[in-house]
Write a protein that holds these residues in place. Sequence first.
Motif, PDB file in Angstrom:
ATOM      1  N   ALA A 101       0.832  -1.201   0.000  1.00  9.76           N
ATOM      2  CA  ALA A 101       0.000   0.000   0.000  1.00  9.76           C
ATOM      3  C   ALA A 101       0.864   1.246   0.000  1.00  9.76           C
ATOM      4  N   ALA A 102       0.311   2.312  -0.543  1.00 10.91           N
ATOM      5  CA  ALA A 102       0.926   3.640  -0.477  1.00 10.91           C
ATOM      6  C   ALA A 102      -0.175   4.634  -0.155  1.00 10.91           C
ATOM      7  N   GLY A 103      -0.003   5.369   0.905  1.00 14.00           N
ATOM      8  CA  GLY A 103      -0.994   6.354   1.310  1.00 14.00           C
ATOM      9  C   GLY A 103      -0.576   7.749   0.903  1.00 14.00           C
ATOM     10  N   GLY A 104      -1.543   8.553   0.518  1.00  6.68           N
ATOM     11  CA  GLY A 104      -1.307   9.959   0.215  1.00  6.68           C
ATOM     12  C   GLY A 104      -2.162  10.820   1.128  1.00  6.68           C
ATOM     13  N   GLU A 105      -2.104  12.094   0.926  1.00  5.59           N
ATOM     14  CA  GLU A 105      -2.907  13.007   1.735  1.00  5.59           C
ATOM     15  C   GLU A 105      -4.390  12.822   1.473  1.00  5.59           C
ATOM     16  N   HIS A 106      -4.749  12.468   0.231  1.00  4.50           N
ATOM     17  CA  HIS A 106      -6.155  12.339  -0.158  1.00  4.50           C
ATOM     18  C   HIS A 106      -6.488  10.966  -0.713  1.00  4.50           C
ATOM     19  N   CYS A 107      -5.627   9.974  -0.514  1.00  9.33           N
ATOM     20  CA  CYS A 107      -5.865   8.698  -1.189  1.00  9.33           C
ATOM     21  C   CYS A 107      -5.135   7.564  -0.497  1.00  9.33           C
ATOM     22  N   LEU A 108      -5.549   6.353  -0.877  1.00  6.63           N
ATOM     23  CA  LEU A 108      -4.843   5.130  -0.530  1.00  6.63           C
ATOM     24  C   LEU A 108      -4.784   4.278  -1.787  1.00  6.63           C
ATOM     25  N   VAL A 109      -3.579   3.855  -2.143  1.00  8.53           N
ATOM     26  CA  VAL A 109      -3.395   3.004  -3.320  1.00  8.53           C
ATOM     27  C   VAL A 109      -2.966   1.623  -2.848  1.00  8.53           C
ATOM     28  N   LEU A 110      -3.706   0.594  -3.262  1.00  6.19           N
ATOM     29  CA  LEU A 110      -3.366  -0.792  -2.984  1.00  6.19           C
ATOM     30  C   LEU A 110      -2.813  -1.409  -4.261  1.00  6.19           C
ATOM     31  N   GLY A 111      -1.574  -1.857  -4.193  1.00  6.24           N
ATOM     32  CA  GLY A 111      -0.937  -2.477  -5.345  1.00  6.24           C
ATOM     33  C   GLY A 111      -0.439  -3.870  -4.998  1.00  6.24           C
ATOM     34  N   LEU A 112       0.329  -4.460  -5.904  1.00  8.88           N
ATOM     35  CA  LEU A 112       0.904  -5.780  -5.700  1.00  8.88           C
ATOM     36  C   LEU A 112       2.431  -5.672  -5.671  1.00  8.88           C
ATOM     37  N   ALA A 113       3.041  -6.562  -4.915  1.00 13.82           N
ATOM     38  CA  ALA A 113       4.485  -6.479  -4.713  1.00 13.82           C
ATOM     39  C   ALA A 113       5.256  -6.569  -6.021  1.00 13.82           C
ATOM     40  N   ASP A 114       4.715  -7.290  -7.017  1.00 15.41           N
ATOM     41  CA  ASP A 114       5.418  -7.447  -8.289  1.00 15.41           C
ATOM     42  C   ASP A 114       4.894  -6.506  -9.362  1.00 15.41           C
ATOM     43  N   GLY A 115       4.137  -5.484  -8.965  1.00 18.05           N
ATOM     44  CA  GLY A 115       3.557  -4.548  -9.920  1.00 18.05           C
ATOM     45  C   GLY A 115       4.175  -3.169  -9.840  1.00 18.05           C
ATOM     46  N   PRO A 116       3.587  -2.198 -10.542  1.00 14.65           N
ATOM     47  CA  PRO A 116       4.094  -0.824 -10.514  1.00 14.65           C
ATOM     48  C   PRO A 116       4.066  -0.241  -9.104  1.00 14.65           C
ATOM     49  N   GLU A 147      -6.946   0.709  -6.753  1.00 17.59           N
ATOM     50  CA  GLU A 147      -6.316  -0.602  -6.803  1.00 17.59           C
ATOM     51  C   GLU A 147      -5.508  -0.704  -8.094  1.00 17.59           C
ATOM     52  N   LEU A 148      -4.252  -1.122  -7.933  1.00 19.95           N
ATOM     53  CA  LEU A 148      -3.308  -1.150  -9.048  1.00 19.95           C
ATOM     54  C   LEU A 148      -2.733  -2.559  -9.182  1.00 19.95           C
ATOM     55  N   PRO A 149      -3.315  -3.404 -10.034  1.00 18.79           N
ATOM     56  CA  PRO A 149      -2.776  -4.754 -10.230  1.00 18.79           C
ATOM     57  C   PRO A 149      -1.467  -4.699 -11.015  1.00 18.79           C
ATOM     58  N   ALA A 150      -0.864  -5.864 -11.194  1.00 21.18           N
ATOM     59  CA  ALA A 150       0.424  -5.922 -11.879  1.00 21.18           C
ATOM     60  C   ALA A 150       0.284  -6.122 -13.380  1.00 21.18           C
ATOM     61  N   THR A 151      -0.831  -6.707 -13.840  1.00 19.65           N
ATOM     62  CA  THR A 151      -0.999  -7.023 -15.255  1.00 19.65           C
ATOM     63  C   THR A 151      -2.403  -6.660 -15.725  1.00 19.65           C
ATOM     64  N   GLU A 152      -2.555  -6.602 -17.038  1.00 16.68           N
ATOM     65  CA  GLU A 152      -3.876  -6.339 -17.611  1.00 16.68           C
ATOM     66  C   GLU A 152      -4.836  -7.492 -17.319  1.00 16.68           C
ATOM     67  N   GLU A 153      -4.321  -8.716 -17.327  1.00 15.74           N
ATOM     68  CA  GLU A 153      -5.186  -9.860 -17.020  1.00 15.74           C
ATOM     69  C   GLU A 153      -5.735  -9.750 -15.605  1.00 15.74           C
ATOM     70  N   GLN A 154      -4.916  -9.319 -14.664  1.00 22.13           N
ATOM     71  CA  GLN A 154      -5.382  -9.125 -13.296  1.00 22.13           C
ATOM     72  C   GLN A 154      -6.404  -8.000 -13.227  1.00 22.13           C
ATOM     73  N   PHE A 155      -6.215  -6.957 -14.000  1.00 26.57           N
ATOM     74  CA  PHE A 155      -7.206  -5.881 -14.081  1.00 26.57           C
ATOM     75  C   PHE A 155      -8.562  -6.444 -14.499  1.00 26.57           C
ATOM     76  N   GLY A 156      -8.551  -7.346 -15.469  1.00 31.69           N
ATOM     77  CA  GLY A 156      -9.788  -7.980 -15.896  1.00 31.69           C
ATOM     78  C   GLY A 156     -10.422  -8.803 -14.792  1.00 31.69           C
ATOM     79  N   ARG A 157      -9.601  -9.462 -13.972  1.00 36.62           N
ATOM     80  CA  ARG A 157     -10.151 -10.250 -12.866  1.00 36.62           C
ATOM     81  C   ARG A 157     -10.762  -9.340 -11.795  1.00 36.62           C
ATOM     82  N   LEU A 158     -10.156  -8.203 -11.551  1.00 34.81           N
ATOM     83  CA  LEU A 158     -10.735  -7.265 -10.588  1.00 34.81           C
ATOM     84  C   LEU A 158     -12.070  -6.716 -11.080  1.00 34.81           C
ATOM     85  N   LEU A 159     -12.201  -6.637 -12.407  1.00 35.49           N
ATOM     86  CA  LEU A 159     -13.458  -6.171 -13.002  1.00 35.49           C
ATOM     87  C   LEU A 159     -14.452  -7.300 -13.222  1.00 35.49           C
TER      88      LEU A 159
END
Length: 349
Positions: A101-116, A147-159
């Motif tokens: 995770a990365a927190g900002g002043e106005h946000c929280l971003v959840l990503g994956l260890a092997d992603g951006p 939410e920031l997945p590592a791949t486009e395929e994972q993006f499709g799974r989140l959707l």
Amino acid sequence: MTDHRAELTGLLAERARALAAGLSATPVELAYRNLVLGPGGGPDRLTGTAELTVRVAGYDEYPVVHPRRLALLRGGDGWRVEREEGTGGPAPLWDLGTVRAAGGEHCLVLGLADGPDPARLAAVADRAVPAVTALWGSAWAGRLLLELPATEEQFGRLLDAGPAGWGGMAAVTTAAPGAPWHTPADRVLVNPGAYEGLSDFGRQVVTTHEAVHVATRADTRAWTPLWLSEGVADWTGYRDSGRSPRQIAPELARDVAAGKVPSALPADRDFTAGAAGIAQAYEQSWLACELIARRYGPQRLVDFYRAVGAAGAGTGRDERTDRVLRDELGLGLADFTELWTAEVRRLAG
């Protein structure tokens, strides 16, 4: 079948605590509920279904609900979960890998260890939120969960969608499952392939666009035309950018130069992922909202949007839009479309 419910309920409570501990950088609350047990093919095996509820503190008023299927095995030290999997619907991010995770002043971003790096996205979101609040006011939460997945395929799974449902899409705002319709748990899902291919300016526009969808959720109804909801999101994203109409709407400008001038505002079907002319639909919608904001002022655009949402059901969409246009701007849908068509034609120059 012996009733092991109490023991297994305790097992799942401990499993939820362990999962939350694994997401230690994220303010998340997890719990299993509605456990239903069935035979598992032997005296030391059971199957089960349950709902895994997840609430990100500070972002979700109600928990997000993930239906799960469990395979349970009893050994010498008691019961354990041999396998857990989703039973349909969007996958939770941690099903795809180790979450960071990365927190900002106005946000929280959840990503994956092997992603951006989620911190880069947090910096963009922190600029988007104040820009949206400056126009749309402070009645919304004023924060984003991304939410920031590592791949486009994972993006499709989140959707929970195949490539045809997200091809070319850089980001999308979704209402996560299980929350009441009036207080949805909004997530901005980012497609790493498409998003990383954008310029810094393009990433900012996309993120601000999605932030508008979150901010205007309470004012958006099933009868709000997509040309309006997508148009105000794009208009806010490009606001004060200094870009010319031809720079913002290049595909539409090329069509007009080739003699292809639309005669009607985009229909909802024109925004379907993968549809021919989807880029032009977004550009046409931006131009419609640009026309309102330039002719009547940005606040009138905001007021018009909210008035459409408050108009209520009962008549056709065009009739409702026509009525609100007359009440808010003093001209009907046909006259507005004529003014808009003239703006479209000017792109050729």
